[in-house]
Design a protein around this motif. Structure first.
Motif, PDB file in Angstrom:
ATOM      1  N   GLU A   1      31.246  36.643   3.878  1.00 49.45           N
ATOM      2  CA  GLU A   1      30.678  38.172   4.016  1.00 49.45           C
ATOM      3  C   GLU A   1      30.476  38.782   3.448  1.00 49.45           C
ATOM      4  N   ASP A   2      29.636  39.472   3.096  1.00 47.33           N
ATOM      5  CA  ASP A   2      29.125  40.173   2.106  1.00 47.33           C
ATOM      6  C   ASP A   2      30.165  40.342   0.553  1.00 47.33           C
ATOM      7  N   VAL A   3      31.300  40.497   1.173  1.00 51.12           N
ATOM      8  CA  VAL A   3      32.390  40.583  -0.682  1.00 51.12           C
ATOM      9  C   VAL A   3      33.310  39.745   0.522  1.00 51.12           C
ATOM     10  N   THR A   4      33.831  38.691  -0.142  1.00 48.83           N
ATOM     11  CA  THR A   4      34.802  37.919   0.369  1.00 48.83           C
ATOM     12  C   THR A   4      36.459  38.528  -0.841  1.00 48.83           C
ATOM     13  N   TYR A   5      37.248  38.970   0.282  1.00 49.17           N
ATOM     14  CA  TYR A   5      38.659  38.657  -0.226  1.00 49.17           C
ATOM     15  C   TYR A   5      39.549  37.539  -0.606  1.00 49.17           C
ATOM     16  N   ASN A   6      38.904  37.146   0.900  1.00 44.28           N
ATOM     17  CA  ASN A   6      40.301  35.679   0.823  1.00 44.28           C
ATOM     18  C   ASN A   6      39.224  34.793  -0.063  1.00 44.28           C
ATOM     19  N   ILE A   7      38.986  34.607  -0.975  1.00 45.06           N
ATOM     20  CA  ILE A   7      38.030  33.653  -1.602  1.00 45.06           C
ATOM     21  C   ILE A   7      38.694  32.595  -1.717  1.00 45.06           C
ATOM     22  N   CYS A   8      40.554  31.896  -1.804  1.00 45.79           N
ATOM     23  CA  CYS A   8      40.959  31.004  -2.268  1.00 45.79           C
ATOM     24  C   CYS A   8      40.850  30.297  -1.020  1.00 45.79           C
ATOM     25  N   ASP A   9      41.511  30.516   0.436  1.00 46.90           N
ATOM     26  CA  ASP A   9      41.221  29.927   1.109  1.00 46.90           C
ATOM     27  C   ASP A   9      40.067  29.233   1.734  1.00 46.90           C
ATOM     28  N   GLN A  10      38.671  29.959   1.150  1.00 47.01           N
ATOM     29  CA  GLN A  10      37.269  29.722   1.308  1.00 47.01           C
ATOM     30  C   GLN A  10      37.246  28.385   0.567  1.00 47.01           C
ATOM     31  N   ARG A  11      37.589  29.107  -0.990  1.00 49.96           N
ATOM     32  CA  ARG A  11      36.971  28.308  -2.271  1.00 49.96           C
ATOM     33  C   ARG A  11      37.649  26.395  -1.985  1.00 49.96           C
ATOM     34  N   PHE A  12      39.128  26.790  -1.227  1.00 55.32           N
ATOM     35  CA  PHE A  12      39.514  24.956  -1.179  1.00 55.32           C
ATOM     36  C   PHE A  12      39.100  24.296  -0.539  1.00 55.32           C
ATOM     37  N   HIS A  13      38.201  25.287   0.630  1.00 58.61           N
ATOM     38  CA  HIS A  13      38.534  24.222   1.709  1.00 58.61           C
ATOM     39  C   HIS A  13      36.644  23.597   1.431  1.00 58.61           C
ATOM     40  N   GLU A  14      36.376  24.202   0.076  1.00 60.55           N
ATOM     41  CA  GLU A  14      35.276  23.407  -0.348  1.00 60.55           C
ATOM     42  C   GLU A  14      34.992  23.012  -0.884  1.00 60.55           C
ATOM     43  N   PHE A  15      36.486  22.634  -1.984  1.00 57.53           N
ATOM     44  CA  PHE A  15      36.781  22.065  -3.016  1.00 57.53           C
ATOM     45  C   PHE A  15      37.475  20.940  -2.329  1.00 57.53           C
ATOM     46  N   GLU A  16      37.869  21.150  -1.386  1.00 57.48           N
ATOM     47  CA  GLU A  16      38.282  20.009  -0.555  1.00 57.48           C
ATOM     48  C   GLU A  16      37.227  18.848   0.011  1.00 57.48           C
ATOM     49  N   ILE A  17      36.660  19.588   0.373  1.00 59.35           N
ATOM     50  CA  ILE A  17      35.261  18.558   0.979  1.00 59.35           C
ATOM     51  C   ILE A  17      34.526  17.580  -0.753  1.00 59.35           C
ATOM     52  N   ARG A  18      34.526  18.396  -1.242  1.00 61.13           N
ATOM     53  CA  ARG A  18      34.323  17.519  -2.380  1.00 61.13           C
ATOM     54  C   ARG A  18      34.716  16.717  -3.076  1.00 61.13           C
ATOM     55  N   ARG A  19      36.368  16.573  -3.118  1.00 60.35           N
ATOM     56  CA  ARG A  19      37.237  15.818  -3.140  1.00 60.35           C
ATOM     57  C   ARG A  19      37.450  14.803  -3.057  1.00 60.35           C
ATOM     58  N   GLN A  20      36.786  15.111  -0.721  1.00 63.15           N
ATOM     59  CA  GLN A  20      37.097  13.726   0.051  1.00 63.15           C
ATOM     60  C   GLN A  20      35.242  12.920   0.115  1.00 63.15           C
ATOM     61  N   ASN A  21      34.381  13.910  -0.308  1.00 56.06           N
ATOM     62  CA  ASN A  21      33.358  13.170  -0.239  1.00 56.06           C
ATOM     63  C   ASN A  21      32.221  13.630  -0.885  1.00 56.06           C
ATOM     64  N   PRO A  22      32.430  13.565  -2.460  1.00 52.65           N
ATOM     65  CA  PRO A  22      31.359  13.972  -3.334  1.00 52.65           C
ATOM     66  C   PRO A  22      30.017  14.045  -2.920  1.00 52.65           C
ATOM     67  N   ASP A  23      29.664  13.407  -2.144  1.00 45.82           N
ATOM     68  CA  ASP A  23      28.041  13.744  -1.163  1.00 45.82           C
ATOM     69  C   ASP A  23      27.497  14.934  -0.921  1.00 45.82           C
ATOM     70  N   VAL A  24      28.711  15.479  -0.247  1.00 45.98           N
ATOM     71  CA  VAL A  24      28.891  16.652   0.491  1.00 45.98           C
ATOM     72  C   VAL A  24      28.252  17.899  -0.634  1.00 45.98           C
ATOM     73  N   HIS A  25      27.816  18.669  -0.231  1.00 45.85           N
ATOM     74  CA  HIS A  25      27.038  19.586  -0.841  1.00 45.85           C
ATOM     75  C   HIS A  25      27.511  21.192  -0.195  1.00 45.85           C
ATOM     76  N   VAL A  26      28.586  22.365  -0.526  1.00 45.26           N
ATOM     77  CA  VAL A  26      28.472  23.615  -0.119  1.00 45.26           C
ATOM     78  C   VAL A  26      27.916  24.886  -0.675  1.00 45.26           C
ATOM     79  N   ILE A  27      26.798  24.704   0.245  1.00 45.60           N
ATOM     80  CA  ILE A  27      26.524  26.562  -0.191  1.00 45.60           C
ATOM     81  C   ILE A  27      26.868  27.048   0.320  1.00 45.60           C
TER      82      ILE A  27
END
Length: 508
Positions: free
Chosen positions: A243-269
């Motif tokens: 979204e233009d403004v993200t209120y539910n930021i933790c739910d989204q960011r923890f997906h990003e963090f978990e992807i990097r935890r499972q595979n550090p080669d994967v980058h999220v933008i």
């Protein structure tokens, strides 16, 4: 399509209204007379646990990008029959497969939505994108589905349903299927962790086995990583459409963090639709490039409601993504397969058997409650008249996602009288109102004292599916989430403060 109850109710004397729905079989996991001093200390600990483990959101009333507050939550886990929980978990891979096959069926989607796209501009624009990429040739044949099926318990006072022959007379009915931005993959598990901590503080460790394990975050992120591997470029990134403004930021960011935890080669933008349109491009071989980064997987956390498309620029971004080689959650066809009108058509007799086995169809149809077309034909006329006469028994659903759009009670009568003789009514479907058991729980909200209130809950079951039209490569359960709201409100969004985070406590 009616529910699986063999003895259909006459709306004129249905007893499932108001206080008649209140069941007492689901007693709290602990007595609700917690002494005030103990309660206050427990709440303070719970707030800190939530803040320090990411059960948080940004405030909608006083937005500050650098500030988080804990999301509203319930102090204790809410009871849910083990029998029903295990049943809906078992059904999720069947639901995944159904949605996957429906999304591949152009003629069925066209039949379902031909009237909706004439009266609903948003669905019409989605359909135009679908037609465009289909006529050009689908660039990426592999689909990634991150799906959530939402259900509520339903009381059957007569005990006449196949699945509820013994008290308490409850079964689960589907509220909807979400194929885009199926959130709370982090918030679901973290709520369970919070409740495990609370029960431990209360000295109730023996109850912890009643809280089912929840791997939603790991499983959903594993699905995205698997899609990234299928794409085949180890330097490509995963794109979160936000979204233009993200209120539910933790739910989204923890997906990003978990992807990097499972595979550090994967980058999220992370980019919004406006940014994607301005900074994205396709190569001659349909690779999607954003800011000089090749995109392997697109995960939509926005794009599901009209307000997220300000101008044609955002629609251009959606088309750009659909034309690309990137794997998408969802593809435009998956998005359309999750519409309310398709849900209503799938509940018609004989339709499920086109996509899944007869045995699977029988099992899945047990989840359906009454769903009625409002098209301009005699059956639609009958449904309109029925809802106008007994509006308290139904929910009027427009083709919108994201919560807060459904119509209840007297407003149903008002809306349907206005559109009764117009094709505008074909933008809606009618659904039997689900009357879940009412429980009691302590609600904890920022800047408010803790309160003991009556509540109802909605369970979401996640699933992951990856496949082409002819081959399914991955199909699995992916955890769950529970949202609970005040029993007196119709819509119960967590961010709006009427609902809160919760987790499941299994009862016999």
């Amino acid at each position: 399509m009616s529910s699986n109850c063999e003895n259909e109710c006459d709306p004129s004397h249905c007893s499932l209204i108001g206080d008649n729905c209140k069941l007492t079989y689901n007693e709290s996991c602990v007595p609700l007379d917690i002494p005030e001093d103990i309660l206050n200390e427990l709440v303070d600990k719970a707030k800190d646990y939530a803040l320090m483990h990411g059960a948080c959101m940004r405030s909608k009333t006083a937005f500050d990008r650098d500030t988080l507050q804990f999301a509203p939550f319930f102090l204790l886990p809410s009871a849910f029959p083990k029998r029903e929980f295990e049943r809906v978990v078992k059904f999720q891979p069947i639901m995944n497969k159904l949605i996957h096959h429906v999304a591949q069926d152009y003629e069925f989607l066209k039949k379902c939505l031909k009237k909706t796209i004439m009266v609903d501009d948003f669905t019409s624009r989605l359909w135009k994108i679908y037609e465009t990429v289909r006529s050009e040739g689908i660039s990426q044949p592999v689909n990634l589905g991150l799906i959530r099926s939402d259900v509520m318990l339903t009381q059957c006072t007569a005990g006449c349903c196949e699945l509820c022959q013994t008290p308490p007379y409850v079964t689960s009915h589907q509220v909807e299927v979400n194929t885009i931005a199926s959130g709370f993959g982090h918030m679901g598990p973290v709520s369970g962790k919070l409740h495990r901590y609370i029960l431990g503080e209360l000295g109730k460790e023996e109850l912890l086995s009643k809280l089912p394990e929840n791997n939603a975050l790991e499983a959903l992120c594993d699905g995205m990583i698997e899609a990234w591997k299928i794409y085949g470029n180890p330097k490509a990134v995963v794109l979160f459409v936000i979204e233009d403004v993200t209120y539910n930021i933790c739910d989204q960011r923890f997906h990003e963090f978990e992807i990097r935890r499972q595979n550090p080669d994967v980058h999220v933008i992370r980019r919004n639709l406006t940014e994607i349109s301005k900074r994205g491009k396709l190569t001659d071989d349909k690779r999607l490039i954003i800011d000089d980064k090749e995109v392997a997987v697109v995960y939509f956390r926005a794009g599901y409601e009209p307000a997220q498309y300000h101008t044609d620029v955002e629609w251009d971004a959606r088309l750009l993504i659909e034309r690309s080689l990137a794997l998408k959650s969802p593809t435009i066809s998956y998005h359309l397969a999750g519409t309310k009108k398709v849900q209503q058509e799938l509940a018609m007799p004989g339709v499920l058997e086109r996509y899944i086995s007869e045995e699977e169809s029988k099992l899945l149809s047990q989840l359906f409650t009454g769903l009625y077309s409002l098209d301009l034909h005699p059956e639609g006329d009958k449904a309109v008249e029925m809802a106008i006469e007994y509006p308290e028994k139904y929910v009027l659903k427009p083709q919108r996602e994201g919560g807060g759009n459904n119509i209840y009670g007297e407003e149903i009568r008002t809306v349907l009288k206005r559109v009764q003789h117009s094709s505008e009514r074909e933008a809606y479907i009618l659904m039997d109102r689900i009357r879940p058991p009412i429980l009691s729980n302590y609600v904890v909200r920022p800047h408010e004292p803790v309160k003991l209130i009556d509540v109802v809950s909605e369970l979401g079951i996640f699933g992951v599916i990856i496949g082409t039209k002819d081959k399914i490569m991955v199909n699995k359960n992916a955890g769950h989430m529970l949202r609970t709201k005040m029993s007196t409100v119709n819509e119960g969004g967590v961010a709006a403060g009427q609902g809160g985070l919760d987790s499941v406590y299994l009862t016999d």
